[in-house]
Design a protein around this motif. Structure first.
Motif, short mmCIF file in Angstrom:
data_model
loop_
_atom_site.label_atom_id
_atom_site.label_comp_id
_atom_site.label_asym_id
_atom_site.label_seq_id
_atom_site.Cartn_x
_atom_site.Cartn_y
_atom_site.Cartn_z
N ALA A 129 22.84 30.61 -8.56
CA ALA A 129 21.65 30.04 -9.59
C ALA A 129 20.86 29.18 -8.86
O ALA A 129 19.63 29.12 -8.96
N LYS A 130 21.62 28.09 -8.23
CA LYS A 130 20.84 27.06 -7.48
C LYS A 130 20.50 27.22 -6.21
O LYS A 130 20.02 26.31 -5.46
N GLY A 131 20.47 28.44 -5.70
CA GLY A 131 19.96 28.85 -4.44
C GLY A 131 20.65 28.32 -3.33
O GLY A 131 20.17 28.08 -2.26
N ASP A 132 21.95 28.50 -3.30
CA ASP A 132 23.03 28.14 -2.44
C ASP A 132 23.93 29.26 -2.17
O ASP A 132 25.36 29.28 -2.46
N PRO A 133 23.58 30.54 -1.73
CA PRO A 133 24.52 31.60 -1.65
C PRO A 133 25.71 31.50 -0.85
O PRO A 133 26.72 31.93 -0.83
N LYS A 134 25.55 30.78 0.54
CA LYS A 134 26.48 30.37 1.30
C LYS A 134 27.50 29.71 0.67
O LYS A 134 28.76 29.87 0.82
N GLY A 135 27.17 28.51 -0.01
CA GLY A 135 28.13 27.71 -0.90
C GLY A 135 28.94 28.84 -1.92
O GLY A 135 30.25 28.42 -2.20
N ALA A 136 28.33 29.72 -2.48
CA ALA A 136 28.84 30.58 -3.38
C ALA A 136 30.04 31.47 -2.92
O ALA A 136 30.88 31.79 -3.21
N LEU A 137 29.64 31.86 -1.41
CA LEU A 137 30.43 32.87 -0.74
C LEU A 137 31.77 31.98 -0.34
O LEU A 137 32.92 32.61 -0.45
N GLN A 138 31.65 30.70 -0.09
CA GLN A 138 32.86 30.13 0.20
C GLN A 138 33.84 29.54 -0.78
O GLN A 138 34.82 30.08 -0.91
N VAL B 71 25.84 39.46 -5.11
CA VAL B 71 24.52 38.39 -5.44
C VAL B 71 24.15 37.65 -4.05
O VAL B 71 22.93 37.51 -3.76
N ALA B 72 25.21 36.87 -3.75
CA ALA B 72 25.19 35.95 -2.73
C ALA B 72 24.73 36.53 -1.34
O ALA B 72 23.81 35.99 -0.77
N LEU B 73 25.43 38.04 -1.20
CA LEU B 73 25.08 38.36 0.18
C LEU B 73 23.78 39.17 -0.03
O LEU B 73 23.11 39.08 0.99
N HIS B 74 23.28 39.47 -0.97
CA HIS B 74 21.83 39.93 -0.96
C HIS B 74 20.89 39.02 -0.79
O HIS B 74 19.91 38.98 -0.12
N ARG B 75 21.14 37.54 -1.30
CA ARG B 75 20.03 36.59 -0.98
C ARG B 75 20.09 36.01 0.24
O ARG B 75 19.24 35.38 0.74
N LEU B 76 21.23 36.52 1.11
CA LEU B 76 21.53 36.08 2.47
C LEU B 76 21.18 37.13 3.28
O LEU B 76 21.15 37.18 4.75
N ARG B 77 20.56 38.31 2.55
CA ARG B 77 19.87 39.53 3.38
C ARG B 77 20.82 40.32 4.05
O ARG B 77 20.66 41.14 5.01
N GLN B 78 22.32 40.16 3.79
CA GLN B 78 23.20 40.84 4.11
C GLN B 78 23.57 42.10 3.39
O GLN B 78 24.28 42.30 2.62
N LEU B 79 22.46 42.98 3.46
CA LEU B 79 22.33 44.19 2.48
C LEU B 79 23.53 45.23 2.49
O LEU B 79 23.80 45.40 1.30
N PRO B 80 23.86 45.72 3.47
CA PRO B 80 25.01 46.71 3.53
C PRO B 80 26.31 46.08 3.12
O PRO B 80 26.85 46.80 2.00
N ALA B 81 26.57 44.66 3.13
CA ALA B 81 27.96 44.13 2.53
C ALA B 81 27.47 43.90 1.07
O ALA B 81 28.56 43.87 0.30
N SER B 82 26.38 43.66 0.75
CA SER B 82 26.04 43.24 -0.60
C SER B 82 26.35 44.69 -1.47
O SER B 82 26.94 44.59 -2.64
N ALA B 83 25.70 45.71 -0.85
CA ALA B 83 25.78 46.86 -1.72
C ALA B 83 27.10 47.49 -1.57
O ALA B 83 27.71 47.99 -2.87
#
Length: 650
Positions: free
Chosen positions: A288-297, A324-336
């Motif tokens: 929500a705060k725009g830190d998808p890399k931190g979310a993945l960790q 959600v985090a992978l989507h925001r990092l544009r890692q679309l296949p992994a997100s799906a």
């Protein structure tokens, strides 16, 4: 998140004391027997459930060692059920083994109502694995059995389990009725801590009904009482649930604080499941705060802890946050992939709130991948689930209100019978009840208005996504003219725009295909050419259909030689399309017009004009070839590579 094992275990632990209070054949003897040596360990384990689960396990296992030498079926069943509830969050097979041993002891038990506890623990194991249908059947059997045996403690426990599951399945009115009844029964048998846990369950249902502010208030009340009583494990659960309420209200700082405290307590208690749920919440805050890399960790830590528990719904919530985090990092296949894994579990559990979120996120991911058709299907599922959830919330809120009114009417009738000689006091009581009901109606009206506003916002967002899907060519599945030009324009408007190549690709003699073979075959030719081009066009290049038989390809960052080679590859690729099954007399060929962008001042319109002019040069040159026209200010066009042999058809 729900850890109702707290209530169930604690209820079971105090049964021996309740037997003495309610009276049994043994208690009625004039010279009662001394307490069993294992009784003290079980009582101590009951207190440890709310503070130190590890101590509870130690004491229960110590009690079993004593019971091996001095059997007592009732006490051993309690010890087995405590271990079953504890293991249900960690090791399903071990939990099933404990409940099987408890069931084998039932014929020797002096308290028939204990069978309801066995049924409840079996239901807990199934519910943790998202087998909610079978779990509900077992809870129904437990309620019926406890009612028949007039076992108040087991009835309250069974009602709590059934009420929470009904709320999970969206039956809020009946779920609230069960939980409120359980709360009242716990108060009747003087178990205030259990009553407090039932209140926590009621707050969870308000949260699911969308009344997040009311749920937050109830969690705050429960948390204060739990802290006063030193109930550390229940604090970790309530803090997580409070964090979810803040999360639903988008109060991210407050949510982070609640999840962090829940994680700290769970870690101190060595409670992996609680840690994993809290980490999922912290990852949601990071997203929500725009830190998808931190979310993945954080989610990697949660995933490692989740493997220590059979909780399928927890794994699905982690996958949703990961998607959600992978989507925001544009890692679309992994997100799906992550979102689809979560979807399987939420569909099985029929968890509407999570289903709506997963469908919506998956629709956005697939749309970004260019899979417009599947994305639209998931978007439609998200809208359908949202409407279904909204309708259910509205229906259940009115059903809940009816239950409250019916309850109030019964209370009023009883009050008239009991206090008929005190008219003034009765009038005051009736007036107070009326005011309370008015407040309830007002609160529900406001809540319904908020729900309608939420639905309106959701529909607005859905329309925005629909507009995005509307920028796709329906026949070929590639972006349309508007989409391509709206993407090209910002590139050309940059202070230092990159070199951009534009190709206009026109199918040769397309009218003759329609005239000789029909429009259906013409449409098939367009689809085949679009498919061939789409397979050869890779980011950052992008493709679109200009209209009719013309396609356009934009290649940012390409020089002339690279653009020319790509154009030749496109031309040759189209020629390789196998058309024998429906165009036996010809192959498909294309003519291509190529241009490059100016270093400044260029626009999509001027590039289209130059590329179109080059396309006419290609047609005048006999078709099935590539011609280029560079902007006037640029240096002279380099000599084009030798043209391959051209194949021409009449």
């Amino acid at each position: 998140m729900r850890f109702h094992t707290l209530t169930r275990t604690a209820c079971l632990l105090l049964a021996a004391a309740l037997l003495a209070v309610t009276g049994t054949a043994r208690a009625a003897e004039s010279h009662p027997k001394p307490s069993h040596p294992a009784q003290q360990l079980i009582d101590r384990a009951a207190a440890a459930v709310r503070s130190r689960p590890a101590d509870m396990v130690r004491d229960a296992q110590a009690a079993l060692k004593i019971l091996a030498d001095q059997p007592n079926a009732d006490l051993e069943i309690r010890a087995r059920l405590m271990l079953c509830d504890h293991l249900s969050e960690q090791d399903r097979r071990a939990a099933e083994a404990e409940v099987a041993k408890a069931r084998a002891l039932l014929p020797q038990a002096t308290r028939p109502g204990l069978e309801a506890g066995v049924l409840g623990c079996e239901g807990t194991i199934l519910e943790t694995g998202s087998e909610t249908g079978r779990a509900r059947e077992l809870y129904e059997q437990a309620v019926a059995l406890a009612t028949r045996e007039q076992d108040t403690e087991m009835l309250a426990q069974s009602l709590y389990s059934r009420g929470y599951l009904l709320g999970l399945q969206g039956q809020y009115a009946t779920g609230l009725a069960d939980l409120k009844r359980a709360q009242g029964l716990y108060e009747d048998i003087n178990l205030p801590d259990h009553s407090l846990t039932a209140l926590n369950g009621i707050a969870i249902l308000y949260n699911r009904m969308g009344d997040y502010a009311q749920a937050r208030y109830m969690y705050d009340r429960a948390l204060k009482a739990q802290r006063d009583a030193g109930m550390y494990r229940e604090q970790s659960v309530t803090l997580h649930n409070l964090g979810r309420a803040h999360e639903n209200l988008h109060e991210w700082d407050a949510a982070q604080a609640a999840f962090q405290e829940s994680y700290t307590i769970s870690r101190q208690l060595n409670y992996p499941r609680g840690e994993a749920y809290a980490l999922r919440g912290l990852a949601a805050v990071k997203n929500a705060k725009g830190d998808p890399k931190g979310a993945l960790q954080i989610l990697d830590q949660a995933q490692a802890l989740q493997r220590q528990t059979p909780d399928a719904r927890l794994e699905a919530q982690i996958n949703l946050a990961r998607g959600v985090a992978l989507h925001r990092l544009r890692q679309l296949p992994a997100s799906a992939e992550a979102l689809k894994a979560a979807l399987v579990v939420f569909q099985k559990a029929d968890s509407l709130n999570e289903l709506r979120a997963t469908y919506g996120e998956l629709a956005a991911v697939l749309s970004d991948m260019g899979n417009w058709r599947e994305g639209y299907a998931y978007l439609a599922s998200a809208q359908e689930t949202s409407e279904r959830m909204f309708r259910n919330q509205v229906d259940q809120r009115f059903a809940t209100l009816k239950v409250e009114f019916d309850t109030a009417a019964k209370e009023k009738e009883n009050a008239l019978l009991v206090r008929e000689n005190n008219a003034n006091q009765l009038a005051l009581a009736q007036g107070q009840r009326a005011r309370n009901l008015q407040r309830v109606v007002i609160a529900l009206t406001v809540a319904l208005a908020l729900l309608l506003a939420t639905l309106a916002i959701h529909q607005w967002r859905s329309k925005r996504r629909m507009r995005t899907l509307a920028m796709t060519d329906e026949l070929t599945g590639v972006p349309n003219r508007r989409a391509v030009l709206s993407r090209l324009a910002p590139l050309l408007q940059q202070p230092n725009p990159p070199n951009c190549a534009m190709l206009i690709i026109d199918i040769d003699h397309f009218k003759s295909i329609n005239d000789q073979h029909g429009h259906a075959e013409g449409d098939e030719a367009l689809k085949l050419v679009a498919r061939e081009l789409r397979e050869d066009v890779h980011e950052p290049a992008f493709i679109g259909r200009l209209g009719g038989e013309e396609f356009v390809v934009v290649i940012p960052g390409a020089d002339f030689d690279k653009a020319y080679r790509l154009a030749e590859r496109f031309r040759e690729g189209v020629m390789s399309i196998d058309t024998r099954r429906w165009l036996s007399d010809r192959r498909i060929t294309v003519s291509i017009g190529l241009t490059m962008s100016r270093s400044s001042g260029d626009t999509p319109s001027t590039m289209l004009q130059r590329a179109d002019s080059a396309l006419y040069d290609a047609k005048r040159a006999g078709r099935n070839c590539v011609k280029a026209q560079l902007p006037a200010p640029e240096a002279e066009m380099p000599a084009a590579p030798l043209q391959p042999a051209r194949v021409e058809f009449a």
